[in-house]
Design a protein around this motif. Structure first.
Motif: not given
Lengths: 464, 122
Positions: B46-54, B60
């Motif tokens: 989940g953390a990676v996914l939100i990082g990609a959509s930030a 960020y």
């Protein structure tokens, strides 16, 4: 759905299956390590698939830098801590890992709330629950780790008007959640709910005594699982939902098992206020304590035919498990039959003592669980109690004491009991140990490590 | 409809979780808790996914912190569980016999002590 998304979905499904099978393999010692490896393999595959997905989405360089830097720092720190931690300090590290997991879930909730302009009631409610549960798990686990580590007092810290305060905080968190779900008031209700949840975790866990911390850590572990499942809902990631729900449910069962092993109703644990923490006041009244020197104790041990070692937290705190094993090996070499009686909650967590003894290379088959060990005590010449207190207190057999009904090791049924203890203080339950004043008991006061070393030296000197 | 699918998965997973760890000996309570702790490290996905959509500084920052936390959870969780379980080598392996050959880091060689029950009492 593209072919790539389908492939990633299959990998996620496989990972979820690995988590389930991995946890199941952990039910028995021979397969446990394989279970953990399987679970880790599933995790690796899931993370790899996620990276592929993110690449395919055409993520920008800034986002990559953020992801790479954050993951590298976290992974490095976590790995270093895991490899360096002394096994005695392992419970607080697990609690710390649980805290950051809950924190991450809460942060994901916060991010998703900001990123979505109109999430709809269902998703908004899920986000709010994610933030609230994750925040409680975060702050609560930090406090639990602090208590286990001795940085915070182990005794229950009861704030004035705690019941009212707890109720108000819970109400604030609930009200914030409802407002977020209703889509009212922008980000303020979520912030209020998060703050209330953070405080709730602190106030709630502070009030719980150190002896109950393992149960609390397990409970908060289950909470983090639920928070992760909620984050999975918010991100529409079914694997996170599966893994989170799996941990939430199995964590809840494990919490119940632990509470049962300590004979503590879960409701009483959560209500708090039990126990005093480490080292209460000295034993007052209630008969005289008979002391013994290392030489006398060594003679009794060396000429016994059957000795049972009863290790407790004091042993772990003094890092004396190697010295204990050395003494046991020396005695066994003389033909003395030596067993180890391990109470289910000896150490700081159920099973913790087994880990510590195994670390000192105590043979597996010499560790007896309570049900196996108790019938043997009447035939035991010397029971050597090292740093164990409440789990040996005969007062547990009578009603009306703080530890009544707790299953104990029947060391008082052995012919002689030698207790190695730093001082005549209380155990976690904060009550006198009647074992110490029993006629068959001799106290060898001192640090567990030094006392065991001097016993070993004395046995060697006396009997060559 | 999609929400209902997710809810179905959630409820069924809860039921699996309730069933998957029955009758576990007290010896394994701590390792099992630690293993479950590692599994919820899946939050790193989940953390990676939100990082990609930030795409905002605040976004960020949140994603960065989430990645740090989640990565510590997952890597540390599995590592510390493995260290614990390393202590519970099966007796055959400990005696240097035909145990699992692939156990890395397990000090081989017999230590001469007997083998016997696995300790999985009950």
């Amino acid at each position: 759905m593209t072919a790539l998304e389908a492939a990633i979905g299959v990998v996620y499904l496989g990972a979820a299956a690995c988590f389930v099978l991995g946890l199941h393999l952990m039910n028995a010692p021979p397969t446990a390590r394989r279970g953990n490896a399987l679970s880790a393999g599933g995790m690796g595959a899931a993370l790899l698939a996620t990276l592929v997905l993110v690449v395919a989405q055409g993520t920008g360089p800034t986002a990559w830098a953020v992801i790479a830097a954050g993951t590298a720092i976290g992974a490095g720190g976590g790995l270093l801590a895991a490899l360096r931690v002394r096994m005695t300090a392992m419970p607080q590290l697990v609690s710390l890992f649980n805290a950051v997991g809950g924190g991450a879930a809460a942060l994901i909730g916060g991010f998703e709330f900001g990123a979505r302009s109109d999430p709809g009631a269902a998703v908004a409610a899920v986000i709010a629950l994610d933030v609230v549960i994750g925040s409680v798990a975060f702050s609560g686990s930090l406090v639990a780790a602090g208590k286990l580590d001795g940085r915070l007092p182990g005794r229950p810290v009861l704030l004035p008007a705690r019941a009212v305060l707890t109720a108000l905080l819970a109400l604030a968190a609930a009200a914030g959640t409802v407002l977020v779900a209703a889509g009212a008031g922008g980000p303020a209700p979520l912030a209020v709910a998060a703050a209330a949840a953070l405080l709730l975790g602190v106030v709630g866990v502070l009030a719980i005594g150190g002896a109950d911390m393992p149960v609390v850590v397990s409970l908060l572990n289950a909470c983090t699982g639920l928070a992760v499942a909620m984050a999975g809902f918010a991100l529409d990631n079914s694997m996170m939902v599966i893994a989170g729900a799996l941990v939430g449910a199995s964590g809840a069962i494990l919490t119940k098992l632990m509470a049962d092993a300590m004979n503590r109703p879960l409701s009483a644990v959560v209500a708090g206020g039990f126990g005093t923490g480490d080292g209460g006041p000295a034993v007052g009244g209630g008969g005289d304590v008979q002391r013994i020197g290392a030489d006398d104790a060594a003679i009794r041990l060396a000429y016994a035919s059957r000795v049972v070692m009863v290790p407790g937290y004091g042993l772990a705190a003094a890092q004396a498990q190697h010295e204990l094993r050395e003494l046991a090996d020396l005695l066994a070499g003389r033909g003395v039959r030596v067993d180890y009686a391990v109470h289910p909650v000896a150490g700081r967590m159920p099973g913790h003592m087994n880990v510590l003894l195994a670390e000192a290379k105590v043979p597996y088959e010499r560790m007896k669980e309570m049900e196996q060990a108790n019938p043997d005590f009447p035939r035991t010449d010397v029971a050597l109690v090292v740093g164990a207190n409440d789990v040996t207190n005969p007062a547990a057999r009578r009603p009306g004491t703080a530890i009544s009904g707790m299953p104990i090791l029947d060391v008082d049924k052995a012919e002689t009991v030698i207790v190695i203890k730093r001082s005549l203080g209380h155990g976690y339950a904060g009550i006198d140990n009647e074992l110490y004043t029993a006629p068959g008991t001799r106290m060898l006061l001192g640090d567990a490590k030094e006392a065991l070393a001097s016993l070993t030296a004395a046995v060697k000197a006396l009997v060559g | 409809m999609e929400a209902l699918d997710d809810l179905t998965v959630f409820v069924l997973s809860l039921l699996v979780g309730f069933e998957v760890i029955s009758r576990v000996p007290a010896t394994l309570h701590t390792p099992l808790m630690s293993a479950a702790n590692a599994v919820h490290g899946v939050v790193l996905v989940g953390a990676v996914l939100i990082g990609a959509s930030a795409h905002t500084p605040a976004g960020y920052a949140l994603a960065f912190l989430a990645c740090v936390f989640a990565a510590a959870n997952v890597v540390g969780g599995y590592a510390v569980t493995d260290r614990m379980l390393h202590m519970f080598r099966p007796p055959a392996e400990r005696a240097g016999a035909t145990g699992e050959p692939g156990a890395p880091g397990a000090p081989g060689g017999g230590d001469g002590r007997g083998t016997g029950g696995t300790g999985a009492a009950r």
